[in-house]
Design an enzyme around this catalytic site. Sequence first.
Site, mmCIF file in Angstrom:
data_model
loop_
_atom_site.group_PDB
_atom_site.id
_atom_site.type_symbol
_atom_site.label_atom_id
_atom_site.label_comp_id
_atom_site.label_asym_id
_atom_site.label_seq_id
_atom_site.Cartn_x
_atom_site.Cartn_y
_atom_site.Cartn_z
ATOM 1 N N ALA A 10 -9.268 -25.901 33.795
ATOM 2 C CA ALA A 10 -10.606 -25.874 34.399
ATOM 3 C C ALA A 10 -11.663 -25.446 33.382
ATOM 4 C CB ALA A 10 -10.600 -24.943 35.605
ATOM 5 N N ALA A 11 -11.476 -24.272 32.799
ATOM 6 C CA ALA A 11 -12.517 -23.710 31.924
ATOM 7 C C ALA A 11 -12.601 -24.446 30.581
ATOM 8 C CB ALA A 11 -12.240 -22.223 31.705
ATOM 9 N N ARG A 21 -22.033 -32.582 25.662
ATOM 10 C CA ARG A 21 -23.324 -33.002 26.243
ATOM 11 C C ARG A 21 -24.490 -32.345 25.508
ATOM 12 N NH1 ARG A 21 -20.887 -32.799 31.328
ATOM 13 N NH2 ARG A 21 -21.708 -30.739 31.801
ATOM 14 N N SER A 38 -7.210 -30.912 32.136
ATOM 15 C CA SER A 38 -8.172 -31.296 33.169
ATOM 16 C C SER A 38 -7.528 -31.808 34.461
ATOM 17 C CB SER A 38 -9.118 -32.373 32.605
ATOM 18 O OG SER A 38 -10.150 -32.633 33.521
ATOM 19 N N CYS A 42 -5.802 -26.651 42.319
ATOM 20 C CA CYS A 42 -6.026 -26.374 43.744
ATOM 21 C C CYS A 42 -5.425 -27.467 44.626
ATOM 22 C CB CYS A 42 -7.515 -26.234 44.022
ATOM 23 S SG CYS A 42 -8.358 -25.206 42.806
ATOM 24 N N VAL A 79 -1.528 -22.500 20.203
ATOM 25 C CA VAL A 79 -2.236 -21.670 19.228
ATOM 26 C C VAL A 79 -1.499 -20.337 19.131
ATOM 27 C CG1 VAL A 79 -4.433 -20.565 18.651
ATOM 28 C CG2 VAL A 79 -4.404 -22.843 19.699
ATOM 29 N N ASP A 283 -10.157 -17.902 33.692
ATOM 30 C CA ASP A 283 -9.320 -16.813 34.211
ATOM 31 C C ASP A 283 -8.955 -15.766 33.160
ATOM 32 O OD1 ASP A 283 -9.380 -18.011 36.655
ATOM 33 O OD2 ASP A 283 -7.221 -18.346 36.816
HETATM 34 C C1 LIG Z 1 -1.682 -23.640 43.397
HETATM 35 C C2 LIG Z 1 -3.033 -23.156 43.007
HETATM 36 C C3 LIG Z 1 -4.093 -23.288 43.886
HETATM 37 C C4 LIG Z 1 -5.349 -22.837 43.542
HETATM 38 N N1 LIG Z 1 -6.359 -22.994 44.441
HETATM 39 C C5 LIG Z 1 -7.599 -22.591 44.114
HETATM 40 C C6 LIG Z 1 -8.687 -22.779 44.997
HETATM 41 O O1 LIG Z 1 -8.512 -23.341 46.092
HETATM 42 N N2 LIG Z 1 -9.915 -22.332 44.611
HETATM 43 C C7 LIG Z 1 -10.116 -21.733 43.389
HETATM 44 O O2 LIG Z 1 -11.245 -21.359 43.066
HETATM 45 N N3 LIG Z 1 -9.101 -21.535 42.543
HETATM 46 C C8 LIG Z 1 -7.863 -21.953 42.860
HETATM 47 N N4 LIG Z 1 -6.846 -21.758 41.979
HETATM 48 C C9 LIG Z 1 -7.123 -21.057 40.722
HETATM 49 C C10 LIG Z 1 -7.649 -22.010 39.661
HETATM 50 O O3 LIG Z 1 -6.754 -23.077 39.491
HETATM 51 C C11 LIG Z 1 -7.791 -21.229 38.349
HETATM 52 O O4 LIG Z 1 -8.780 -20.250 38.554
HETATM 53 C C12 LIG Z 1 -8.165 -22.153 37.209
HETATM 54 O O5 LIG Z 1 -7.139 -23.072 36.946
HETATM 55 C C13 LIG Z 1 -8.424 -21.321 35.947
HETATM 56 O O6 LIG Z 1 -8.713 -22.213 34.924
HETATM 57 P P1 LIG Z 1 -8.597 -21.788 33.420
HETATM 58 O O7 LIG Z 1 -8.974 -23.002 32.638
HETATM 59 O O8 LIG Z 1 -9.333 -20.528 33.168
HETATM 60 O O9 LIG Z 1 -7.066 -21.408 33.173
HETATM 61 P P2 LIG Z 1 -5.650 -22.181 33.403
HETATM 62 O O10 LIG Z 1 -5.769 -23.154 34.533
HETATM 63 O O11 LIG Z 1 -4.674 -21.096 33.485
HETATM 64 O O12 LIG Z 1 -5.480 -22.983 32.055
HETATM 65 C C14 LIG Z 1 -5.236 -22.364 30.827
HETATM 66 C C15 LIG Z 1 -4.568 -23.347 29.900
HETATM 67 O O13 LIG Z 1 -4.478 -22.753 28.591
HETATM 68 C C16 LIG Z 1 -3.192 -23.016 28.047
HETATM 69 N N5 LIG Z 1 -2.863 -22.010 27.034
HETATM 70 C C17 LIG Z 1 -2.661 -20.685 27.220
HETATM 71 N N6 LIG Z 1 -2.363 -20.078 26.049
HETATM 72 C C18 LIG Z 1 -2.384 -21.043 25.095
HETATM 73 C C19 LIG Z 1 -2.146 -21.060 23.691
HETATM 74 N N7 LIG Z 1 -1.837 -19.952 23.021
HETATM 75 N N8 LIG Z 1 -2.244 -22.236 23.021
HETATM 76 C C20 LIG Z 1 -2.544 -23.396 23.692
HETATM 77 N N9 LIG Z 1 -2.775 -23.445 25.024
HETATM 78 C C21 LIG Z 1 -2.695 -22.284 25.727
HETATM 79 C C22 LIG Z 1 -2.290 -22.902 29.275
HETATM 80 O O14 LIG Z 1 -1.033 -23.465 29.029
HETATM 81 C C23 LIG Z 1 -3.121 -23.668 30.300
HETATM 82 O O15 LIG Z 1 -2.903 -25.073 30.200
HETATM 83 C C24 LIG Z 1 -5.579 -22.226 42.284
HETATM 84 C C25 LIG Z 1 -4.517 -22.091 41.383
HETATM 85 C C26 LIG Z 1 -3.266 -22.557 41.725
HETATM 86 C C27 LIG Z 1 -2.137 -22.413 40.736
#
Ligand SMILES: Cc1cc2nc3c(=O)[nH]c(=O)nc-3n(C[C@H](O)[C@H](O)[C@H](O)COP(=O)(O)OP(=O)(O)OC[C@H]3O[C@@H](n4cnc5c(N)ncnc54)[C@H](O)[C@@H]3O)c2cc1C
Length: 287
Positions: A10-11, A21, A38, A42, A79, A283
Site C-alpha cells: 500500500a504505502a 507524478r 500493489s 483488505c 534489502v 505500517d
Molecule cells: C487480511 C487483511 C485485511 C486488511 N483489511 C484492512 C481494511 O479493511 N482496512 C484497512 O485500512 N487496512 C486493512 N488491512 C491493513 C492494510 O493491509 C495494511 O495497513 C497495509 O497493507 C499496510 O501497507 P504497507 O505498505 O505499509 O505495508 P505492507 O502491506 O506490510 O507491505 C510491506 C512490504 O514491504 C516488504 N518488505 C519488508 N521488509 C523488506 C525488505 N527488507 N526488503 C524488501 N522488501 C521488504 C514486505 O515483504 C511487504 O511486501 C488489512 C490487512 C490484512 C492482512
Amino acid sequence: MKIIIIGGVAAGAKAAAKSKRELPDAEVHIYTKDNFVSYSSCGMPYYIAGDFQDWQKLIVRSVEEFEKSGIHIHTRQQVMKILSADKKIAVKDLEEEDWYFVEYDRLVIATGAEAFMPDFVNKNFKNLFKLRTLDDGIAIKSALKDVKHITIIGGGYIAVELIEAFIKNKKHVTLVEKSPFILSMFDEDISSLIQEYVLENSNGLLKIINSDTVTELIGDEYIKDVITSKGYGFDTDMVIISAGVKPVVDLAIEAGITIGPTGAIKVNSRMQTNIPDIYACGDCAEK
Ligand SMILES: Cc1cc2nc3c(=O)[nH]c(=O)nc-3n(C[C@H](O)[C@H](O)[C@H](O)COP(=O)(O)OP(=O)(O)OC[C@H]3O[C@@H](n4cnc5c(N)ncnc54)[C@H](O)[C@@H]3O)c2cc1C
C-alpha cells in the site's frame, strides 16, 4: 534524482506513484522481497471466502503497468542494509542468492508490518498459516479444500473476517482469544454484543474460547492437537495465527533511525526520519 522505495504494497506503491507524478524525470525503483506489489490485502478474506475465484483481481496495479509509467519494480529482492553515510542500500537477490549495492538520492522505507508469531510456534508446520501477504492468502485458499476444522489464534479484525470466510465454506472453527470477548479493542459492552452476533450467525459451526491462550501445538509435520493454558485440548486440521502485527523496523534500527513509542519508525509531518533523505510511511511508520 534517484528515489528508492523499500516495500511495494500500500504505502510503497503509493509513494512510487506520487513521486513519479510530482517528479516525472525522477528515476523511481521499488525493491520488495515478495512476489507481488500493489495488491489489496483488505480483499484477501473475500478471495478466501470464494466471493471471487481469481486472486489476480486483488492486484491493483501490475508490474507491467508500473514499468509503463516509468517505475521500476524489483521483486524477490530483499534489502539487507541501509548504508546512509554512502547513500546506498545492500540488496540480496532471493533467486540468485547474490548481493549487490544500489545508490539513492532519496530513500523511502515502506517495509510495513508482519504477523506476530508467539514463541511456542514452530513455523515449519505445514498446516500453520498467517494472513499478511498475498502469498499467505493464496496458500490458505488452496489448503482450505482439504480441511474440516480450523483453529484461529487471536480474535482481532482479520480473525473475524476469516471466521466469516470459513463459515461460508462450511468449516468448523474454534477461535481462542485471551480477552473475555473478541474484538477487544472495543469496550466490553460493544465487544460482547459483537461476539454474540458472530456466534448467532455461524450456523453452529463456531466455538469461541475466551480468557484463554494457546500454549502448545502438537504434531510432527502437521499440527494435530491444540492445547490451551487452561488445559483445554482439541483436534484440528489447520491453524491460523492472528495475534496482531508488529512494524518491520530492523533495517531502520540498524541504520540508526529513531524508533517511536509504538515501536514504529518515528517521522515528522513530512514523513522524514531523523536521517537526511530517508523517509518512512505506512505500517512501519508512526507520527
Ligand atoms: C487480511 C487483511 C485485511 C486488511 N483489511 C484492512 C481494511 O479493511 N482496512 C484497512 O485500512 N487496512 C486493512 N488491512 C491493513 C492494510 O493491509 C495494511 O495497513 C497495509 O497493507 C499496510 O501497507 P504497507 O505498505 O505499509 O505495508 P505492507 O502491506 O506490510 O507491505 C510491506 C512490504 O514491504 C516488504 N518488505 C519488508 N521488509 C523488506 C525488505 N527488507 N526488503 C524488501 N522488501 C521488504 C514486505 O515483504 C511487504 O511486501 C488489512 C490487512 C490484512 C492482512
